[in-house]
Write an enzyme that holds these catalytic residues in place. Structure first.
Site, short mmCIF file in Angstrom:
data_model
loop_
_atom_site.label_atom_id
_atom_site.label_comp_id
_atom_site.label_asym_id
_atom_site.label_seq_id
_atom_site.Cartn_x
_atom_site.Cartn_y
_atom_site.Cartn_z
N THR A 129 0.69 -27.12 -39.74
CA THR A 129 1.83 -28.00 -39.43
C THR A 129 1.39 -29.11 -38.49
O THR A 129 0.46 -28.94 -37.73
CB THR A 129 2.88 -27.11 -38.74
OG1 THR A 129 3.38 -26.23 -39.72
CG2 THR A 129 4.01 -27.88 -38.09
N ASP A 180 10.63 -22.56 -38.34
CA ASP A 180 11.09 -23.08 -37.06
C ASP A 180 11.02 -24.60 -36.96
O ASP A 180 11.80 -25.22 -36.22
CB ASP A 180 10.22 -22.51 -35.93
CG ASP A 180 8.75 -22.88 -36.12
OD1 ASP A 180 8.25 -22.70 -37.24
OD2 ASP A 180 8.13 -23.36 -35.15
N THR A 183 3.86 -24.87 -33.45
CA THR A 183 3.22 -24.56 -34.73
C THR A 183 2.85 -23.09 -34.70
O THR A 183 2.30 -22.61 -33.70
CB THR A 183 1.94 -25.37 -34.97
OG1 THR A 183 1.20 -24.75 -36.04
CG2 THR A 183 1.06 -25.48 -33.73
N GLY A 184 3.17 -22.38 -35.75
CA GLY A 184 2.83 -20.97 -35.76
C GLY A 184 3.72 -20.23 -36.72
O GLY A 184 4.35 -20.83 -37.60
N TRP A 185 3.76 -18.95 -36.54
CA TRP A 185 4.52 -18.09 -37.45
C TRP A 185 6.00 -18.29 -37.12
O TRP A 185 6.54 -17.73 -36.17
CB TRP A 185 4.08 -16.65 -37.23
CG TRP A 185 4.48 -15.73 -38.33
CD1 TRP A 185 5.45 -15.91 -39.27
CD2 TRP A 185 3.88 -14.45 -38.58
NE1 TRP A 185 5.49 -14.83 -40.10
CE2 TRP A 185 4.56 -13.92 -39.70
CE3 TRP A 185 2.88 -13.71 -37.98
CZ2 TRP A 185 4.23 -12.67 -40.23
CZ3 TRP A 185 2.56 -12.47 -38.49
CH2 TRP A 185 3.23 -11.96 -39.61
N GLY A 186 6.65 -19.13 -37.95
CA GLY A 186 7.95 -19.68 -37.63
C GLY A 186 9.04 -18.68 -37.33
O GLY A 186 9.92 -18.93 -36.50
N ARG A 219 13.22 -20.35 -47.95
CA ARG A 219 12.81 -19.98 -46.58
C ARG A 219 12.64 -21.25 -45.72
O ARG A 219 12.01 -22.21 -46.13
CB ARG A 219 11.49 -19.23 -46.63
CG ARG A 219 10.95 -18.77 -45.25
CD ARG A 219 9.99 -19.78 -44.65
NE ARG A 219 9.36 -19.28 -43.42
CZ ARG A 219 8.62 -20.02 -42.62
NH1 ARG A 219 8.41 -21.28 -42.89
NH2 ARG A 219 8.07 -19.50 -41.54
N VAL A 220 13.25 -21.24 -44.57
CA VAL A 220 13.07 -22.34 -43.63
C VAL A 220 12.51 -21.75 -42.34
O VAL A 220 13.00 -20.73 -41.85
CB VAL A 220 14.41 -23.05 -43.34
CG1 VAL A 220 14.23 -24.12 -42.27
CG2 VAL A 220 14.97 -23.68 -44.62
N1 ASP Z 1 5.76 -23.05 -38.05
C1 ASP Z 1 5.58 -23.34 -39.44
C2 ASP Z 1 6.55 -22.51 -40.23
O1 ASP Z 1 6.71 -21.35 -39.93
C3 ASP Z 1 4.20 -23.09 -39.93
C4 ASP Z 1 3.11 -23.74 -39.13
O2 ASP Z 1 3.27 -24.02 -37.97
O3 ASP Z 1 2.06 -24.00 -39.70
O4 ASP Z 1 7.10 -23.00 -41.18
#
Ligand code: ASP
Length: 340
Positions: A199, A230, A249-252, A227-228
């Site tokens: 992201t 964060d 950025t991460g596991w939303g 799916r949406v």
């Molecule tokens: N945070 C983003 C999501 O979960 C993924 C990412 O940060 O790469 O959609």
């Protein structure tokens, strides 16, 4: 209540004080191109290409700040460059859903006015961040999703492309691998997939002391329809107010459950924590405490910045008033932050 002349005088002096221009601050732009990047996963050419793209995004955003434009312009400019670059999971190069589509999400927020715009689940918008900005500036709404958002894009003459524009072979192979892992019933298939972040996001402080934040993403490989994460949710992956701006950025799913971006700013406001301390608490303790991972960029109105992450790497960089971009990818790479 009757207003006495003394009260009226007080009000008058208050409003003239407010009219005095805010003291000029030193502009600063901080960006990320996603956490979760692993050392073994990038060849030297890919690594160089990512660094070059981060520098280009920083320079583009800096142009806006150096011209005295608002933080929101710098955020939009930097994110647009990263969306156009296939190295990142936003715009072209976005990851694929379980059904083999690219579903894009983006949001931005202006710290001075606390106005915000967001879009989710769009398939044809070349630069979702521009559509999020149009939602903020040209609609009475904060968030639009799917087909409605795309209809609004057409009305606003935001560039639309054929969905095949977003496809890259690398992302397609990542989906195939995730599907194989899933079919094999691998216990940690979700975790494995979750590592492919990428992201993009930006936070900026302009010469008038205004802050802004923005985030754009394809989400997570193998995500299910609708799916949406964060990134487009104000307060979860993106937040800005008068004192603080954050892009995550991460596991939303974990960022959503923690309202992570807002939580970082709230800790700074109410507990007086620094960007580094608040970022560390949420990203390095609370997110992994629930089972997630990722990173964030944090900027305060007095020009302090932090880039906490709990993965092996996070594409990241900053640029200050001298216009020299600083970028890093992995842990251990020295990247002295301004006023950390
Ligand atoms: N945070 C983003 C999501 O979960 C993924 C990412 O940060 O790469 O959609």
């Amino acid at each position: 209540m009757k207003l006495t002349s003394a009260v009226l005088l007080g009000l008058a002096s208050l409003s003239s004080a407010a009219a005095v221009a805010a003291p000029a601050t030193s502009p600063l732009l901080v960006i990320h191109g996603g956490a979760g990047v692993e050392r073994g996963s990038l060849g030297p050419e890919e690594m160089q290409a990512a660094r070059t793209a981060l520098e280009a995004a920083l320079r583009k955003g800096h142009e806006a700040l150096a011209a005295g434009r608002p933080a929101m312009d710098a955020v939009t400019a930097a994110i647009t460059v990263l969306e156009d670059d296939p190295a990142f999971n936003a715009g072209r190069g976005a990851v694929f859903t379980h059904d083999g589509r690219n579903e894009l999400d983006a949001a931005l927020m202006d710290g001075t006015t606390q106005r915000a715009g967001a879009v989710a689940g769009v398939h044809t918008i070349r630069n979702p961040i521009l559509l999020a900005r149009a939602v903020m500036e040209h609609s009475p709404h904060v968030m639009m999703v799917g087909q409605g958002a795309e209809m609004f894009a057409a009305e606003q003459q935001i560039e639309q492309v054929d969905p095949s524009y977003f496809r890259t072979e690398k992302r397609w192979r990542q989906l195939q691998r995730a599907l194989r892992e899933e079919a094999a019933g691998q216990a940690h298939a979700d975790l494995e997939t979750a590592r492919h972040f990428g992201t993009v996001g930006a936070v900026a402080l302009d010469a008038q002391g205004g802050l802004a934040a923005g985030t754009s993403t394809g989400g997570m490989t193998n995500k299910r329809y609708g799916r949406v994460g964060d990134s487009p949710v104000i307060g979860a992956g993106t937040w800005a107010d008068a004192r603080c701006a954050v892009s995550g950025t991460g596991w939303g799913e974990f960022y959503l459950r923690l309202a992570a971006a807002h939580e970082i700013c709230a800790r700074m406001h109410y507990l007086g924590e620094s960007p580094a301390a608040a970022g560390e608490e949420v990203i390095v303790r609370q997110v992994p405490g629930l089972g997630g991972d990722g990173g964030a960029i944090v900027l305060s109105a007095d020009g302090r910045a932090a880039m906490p992450f709990n993965t092996e790497g996070m594409y990241r960089g900053w640029i200050g008033v001298d216009g020299v971009p600083h970028v890093a990818i992995f842990t251990g790479e020295a990247l002295q932050m301004p006023n950390e």
